[in-house]
Design an enzyme around this catalytic site. Structure first.
Site, mmCIF file in Angstrom:
data_model
loop_
_atom_site.group_PDB
_atom_site.id
_atom_site.type_symbol
_atom_site.label_atom_id
_atom_site.label_comp_id
_atom_site.label_asym_id
_atom_site.label_seq_id
_atom_site.Cartn_x
_atom_site.Cartn_y
_atom_site.Cartn_z
ATOM 1 C CB SER A 133 -16.571 26.308 17.647
ATOM 2 O OG SER A 133 -15.772 27.113 18.502
ATOM 3 C CE1 TYR A 146 -20.359 29.892 17.995
ATOM 4 C CE2 TYR A 146 -18.445 29.361 19.334
ATOM 5 C CZ TYR A 146 -19.038 29.512 18.104
ATOM 6 O OH TYR A 146 -18.304 29.270 16.962
#
Length: 279
Positions: A133, A146
């Site tokens: 990501s 995250y």
């Protein structure tokens, strides 16, 4: 023609990567917790093998890898795509929520990779594509856990790229920005159950407001992103990192500038911490 093994392939990037690989002539093993949820176009294809796989269950992993090798003869490309998000300030996230996230995003990826590596080593070649990501190279408020999980993915991938080179196996982490997938839906993204009002109006909670506005209105086209992932993976040499999307590139450039500023500010004194007699 090669065999691709893709986790979390029922929707989002996993589904689009499977479609791109099929369009490129590959054989594709698509895995999902519920393979009945796979779209009809995948189910109808004679070059698709759909398998049940929850990457947090070791017995599922063993069974799926053995079935893929038994049917296809090997695995040339592993795409570690299964994962989810978690919103909330660090103080709000419980230990159970953090561990559940890491069980999927990190330990699931580790265990699938460990199961596939003996197959690739025996073949003397292979490529591993980890879906990371933009938050895996720049920590952002409201997604600290995250980000931590995706930083872990990036570190694992970088280490594997050197660790596995003697066996002819390559590793790459793909770091997408915001793409118009289902990632911001409740099925892929959860919010810390405990909310602390003190964070209202701060960057950690601003992320919660952004989610509602951005869902299904993100900049990136997942089909185009998946096509590029397939194109890059088919090259002889994989990059260590693939920044995917305009925002991912822009934020990486900002981050590089910040790192350079930090390095320059303290480089002389940091260097001087060595022993005076060091060579």
């Amino acid at each position: 023609m090669s065999t691709w093994f893709i986790t979390g392939a029922s929707r989002g990037f996993g589904l689009q990567i499977a479609r791109a690989a099929l369009a490129g002539g590959e054989t594709v093993v698509v895995t999902a917790r519920n393979p009945d949820s796979l779209p009809d176009d995948l189910k109808r294809s004679g070059r698709v093998l759909g398998l049940a796989l929850d990457v947090t269950r070791s017995e599922d992993i063993t069974r799926a890898v053995e079935a893929a090798v038994g049917r296809c003869g090997g695995i040339d490309v592993l795409v570690n795509n299964a994962g989810r998000g978690l919103l909330g300030a660090l103080e709000e996230i419980t230990d159970a929520e953090a561990r559940s996230l890491f069980d999927l995003n990190v330990f699931g990826l580790i265990n699938v990779t460990r199961a596939v590596l003996p197959v690739m080593r025996a073949a003397g070649h292979g490529k591993i594509v980890h879906i990371g990501s933009r938050s895996g190279f720049e920590g952002e408020p409201g997604v600290s856990m995250y980000s931590a999980s995706k930083f872990a993915v990036a570190g694992i991938s970088e280490a594997l790229s050197a660790e596995l080179a003697p066996f002819g196996i390559q590793s790459m982490v793909v770091e997408p920005g915001v793409f118009r997938t289902d990632f911001l839906d409740g099925s892929s993204l959860s919010t810390a159950a405990h909310r602390i009002p003190a964070y209202d109006g701060t960057p950690a909670h601003d992320a919660l407001d952004w989610i509602g506005q951005a869902n299904h209105a993100q900049l990136g086209d997942p089909a185009k992103g998946a096509a590029l992932i397939h194109e890059v993976t088919c090259q002889d040499k994989l990059p260590t990192h693939l920044a995917l999307g305009r925002d991912a590139i822009e934020r990486r450039q900002v981050k590089i500038g910040q790192l350079q500023d930090d390095l320059t500010a303290w480089q002389t004194k940091s260097t001087a911490t060595a022993h005076a007699d060091a060579v």
